[in-house]
Design an enzyme around this catalytic site. Structure first.
Site, mmCIF file in Angstrom:
data_model
loop_
_atom_site.group_PDB
_atom_site.id
_atom_site.type_symbol
_atom_site.label_atom_id
_atom_site.label_comp_id
_atom_site.label_asym_id
_atom_site.label_seq_id
_atom_site.Cartn_x
_atom_site.Cartn_y
_atom_site.Cartn_z
ATOM 1 N N CYS A 334 0.782 -1.241 0.000
ATOM 2 C CA CYS A 334 0.000 0.000 0.000
ATOM 3 C C CYS A 334 0.816 1.295 0.000
ATOM 4 C CB CYS A 334 -1.054 0.001 1.099
ATOM 5 S SG CYS A 334 -0.706 -1.013 2.529
ATOM 6 N N GLN A 381 0.367 -11.241 -2.933
ATOM 7 C CA GLN A 381 -1.084 -11.119 -2.840
ATOM 8 C C GLN A 381 -1.634 -10.664 -4.181
ATOM 9 O OE1 GLN A 381 -0.445 -8.314 0.430
ATOM 10 N NE2 GLN A 381 -2.207 -9.257 1.396
ATOM 11 N N ASP A 383 -3.181 -8.167 -4.802
ATOM 12 C CA ASP A 383 -3.455 -6.950 -4.055
ATOM 13 C C ASP A 383 -3.864 -5.825 -4.995
ATOM 14 O OD1 ASP A 383 -3.516 -5.399 -1.818
ATOM 15 O OD2 ASP A 383 -1.358 -5.002 -1.761
#
Length: 638
Positions: A334, A381, A383
């Site tokens: 992130c 991931q 993600d």
RNA sequence: GCCGGAUUAGCUCAGCUGGUAGAGCAACUGAUUUGUAAUCAGUAGGUCGUUGGUUCGAUUCCGACAUCCGGCACCA
């Protein structure tokens, strides 16, 4: 006389002091036989406890959930009695009923051994045969504390001391054994029967806190019938057979070794599966207008300080010391995505911006947490982070839920449960923002048609979240997908966009993953299919196997043709009997075996054998090609 | 990280109370040319997880460490 009201709305008069069992017997003898306890108003009561006033009444029967709970709780008491008889120096703590059985936490200087477990189990059977009556007694609080203290049962005494002042202290007595317990219980130990088994020995912290002393926990399973017990044991065996660590080795998918603790060596076949799933997700998200990026793995500690990870997550990060600086491997993508977002000026017209990355993340998981592919230190991931305006949260949530549901279905998982976790006690951000965030997330989830249960107070400190839990082929739950709202990170890392009013505004960030970690999802995928993957995901889709050397040239031709069409095919022209090849390839879980002998070579056919099938079909080569190509299409391309 | 258990050939596993190891499968060689879940024979393969100690002698007993397994705690 008192009035007893039944669940069907009817009621009858009975003498005051009548017991639940007597009422059940009065209704029907078969009901009395099935009865394990009764519900009196809102509470569960023993069958033998006298009822003194008008109540709502229900018989708890054996096959019910409560029935099994009571049986397992009885098993825990019998277990504790056996332990105290054999090892009187042991202190007993708690022994609840759990899914499939019960456990009991014990304190004893010396460790219990598997042999001790056998002895205890034998003694439990004896106690069942003794058929001791279980009687309920209400004790004075201080007397109870004194009683257990005098017995040396420090933990029990502590439990009683910590019970709320106004609660009734009830004690159950069976033979010479006395235990603190809310109840209810079956009338005697004989009613437990013999369908139980002690399963395993483990450690557990007193009151679940790692600062407390370590107790010894014994797990057991208990059922109403021998058959139920056997079925349960068979289920455990089935689960063991499809264990991804076992299949991963047998099918040559991956391995792990001690020099790379918690990381995976993917073998060619396993990596094929990995890439297939990854590319499938790529297709799915790019169809939803996600963009894919890739970001650094090694970043300076100053970066992690700014993102807040240095404070909140450092324990789990691998820190790398260089000559003049301190760096760390990224545990999450992130903060890096925010950096890309921050490049240049973003307009409200750019939102929502859906940024995906199959980024390799590294986390220093505690050694005891590592488990095959399901808990690793290095993982990828599926993600993505969606940067959007507050008014877009609902729609983005709805879209994500629909995508996720569709992906799970296509991958073969039909059952899904969703949990909505709202604000935790310790949190960032004002309540007004939380109100809005929770409302948007819920509205989005509802708009997607999903039903969800509330998981109060379990949200992340930076925002509420949805957790998606799928059920595999043998009924186990796995939390895979997640959607988390985040107001904190855009603020911390100063992400902004220019809105219609010409002013800078903070975007909201949605952290989301469908599969979770690829590694973990592959473990689930392997176990769900027991290694028998759908054709599109099978690392090797078919093997052309010859019967005699005379068919080698033809087999080669068949193999080349299928490969040229894009299928993953191998050739087996070893000097072995067809029985041997079929057996070996079947154990390898190859979906199709294309058997060719002299006959097929002459006729331009192949004998097609499907994994697990008894019969084979002799088909024209082109027909086989068409059939396999059709079946090999990934679910979203059908 | 904590508690308990395990670690022997590529794999699955034997090896009683201390005398430096064995099977099946796999591999390799040869024979066999085979019709839908194991063809036969032979050969080779091991510092018994690592490391200290006890002992005349340790795969075996004791300690430390590593990894794995089952739980617990952890899973932002």
């Amino acid at each position: 006389m008192i009035t007893i009201r039944f669940p069907d709305g009817s009621h009858r008069e009975f003498p005051k002091g009548i017991t639940g069992w007597e009422i059940a017997k009065n209704l029907s003898t078969s009901l009395a036989k099935e009865a394990v306890a009764v519900r009196v108003d809102e509470d569960l009561w023993d069958l033998t406890r006298p009822i003194e006033k008008d109540v709502a009444f229900e018989v708890i029967k054996r096959p019910s959930e409560h029935g099994l709970d009571i049986l397992r709780h009885d098993a825990a008491h019998v277990f504790a009695e056996a332990v105290k008889e054999l090892y009187p120096e042991t202190q007993i703590t708690i022994g609840p009923s759990i899914q499939d059985g019960f456990y009991y936490d014990l304190y004893r200087e010396e460790s219990f051994t598997p042999e001790d477990l056998n002895r205890i189990e034998e003694r439990m059977h004896e106690i069942v045969n003794r058929d001791e009556h279980l009687t309920r007694e209400v004790w004075d609080r201080n007397e109870a504390i004194k009683y257990f203290k005098d017995l040396g049962e420090i933990f029990k005494a502590e439990i009683i001391s910590d019970l709320p002042e106004d609660s009734e202290i009830t004690i159950y007595r069976q033979g010479n054994f006395v235990d603190l317990c809310k109840g209810p219980h079956l009338p005697s130990t004989g009613k437990l029967g013999h369908a139980f088994k002690l399963m395993k020995l483990a450690g557990a912290y007193w009151r679940g806190d790692s600062k407390n002393p370590m107790l010894q926990r014994v797990y057991g399973t208990a059922w109403f019938s021998e058959k139920d017990l056997q079925d349960h044991l068979t289920r455990l065996e089935e689960a063991e057979k499809r264990d991804h660590r076992k299949l991963g080795k047998e099918m040559d998918l991956f391995h792990m070794q001690e020099e790379a603790q918690g990381s995976v060596f993917w073998h060619p076949k396993g990596w094929t599966l990995y890439r297939l799933l990854q590319n499938y997700i790529r297709d799915k998200i790019s169809a939803q207008d996600y963009v894919e990026v890739n970001t650094p793995q090694l970043l300076d500690s100053s970066f992690w300080k700014a993102s807040g990870h240095w404070d909140k997550f450092r324990e789990n990060m691998f820190v790398v010391e260089d000559v003049d600086k301190t760096l760390a491997l990224k545990p999450m993508n992130c903060p890096c995505h925010v950096q890309i977002f921050r490049q240049g000026i973003k307009s409200y017209r750019d939102l929502p911006l859906r940024m995906a990355e199959f980024g390799s993340c590294t986390r220093n998981e505690p050694s005891g947490a590592l488990h095959g592919l399901t808990r690793v230190r290095s993982m990828v991931q599926d993600d993505a982070h969606i940067f959007c305006r507050e008014d877009q949260i609902e729609e983005e949530t709805r879209k994500f839920c629909i995508l996720l549901l569709n992906v799970y279905r296509e991958l073969g998982f039909e059952e899904l449960t969703v949990k909505f976790s709202d604000r935790p006690a310790v949190r960032a951000g004002e309540d007004a923002i939380w109100d809005k965030a929770e409302a948007c997330l819920e509205a989005g989830a509802r708009a997607s048609g999903l039903s969800y249960t509330l998981n109060p107070g379990e949200g992340a400190f930076y925002g509420p979240k949805l957790e998606f839990i799928l059920k595999d082929a043998i009924g186990r739950d796995w939390q895979c997908g997640t959607l988390q709202l985040d107001f904190v990170l855009p603020e911390r890392l100063d992400a902004s966009y220019i809105a219609e009013d010409g002013q800078k505004h903070r975007p909201v960030m949605l952290h989301r993953a469908i599969l979770g970690s690829l590694e973990r999802f592959i473990a689930i995928f392997i176990e769900h299919y027991a290694g028998k993957f759908p054709l599109w995901a099978a690392p090797i889709q078919a093997v052309v196997a010859t019967i005699t050397q005379e068919a080698d040239a033809y087999a080669q031709k068949v193999c080349e043709k299928l490969k040229a069409a894009g299928l993953r095919v191998e050739l087996d022209i070893r000097n072995e009997k067809i029985n041997y090849k079929v057996r070996e390839l079947s154990l390898q879980k190859v979906p199709y075996i294309l058997v060719v002998g002299k006959r097929e070579a002459e006729e331009g056919t192949v004998a097609l054998r499907k994994l697990g099938g008894e019969a084979q079909e002799v088909l024209d080569l082109n027909k086989v090609l068409g059939k396999l190509l059709q079946e090999a299409l990934p679910p979203h391309k059908r």
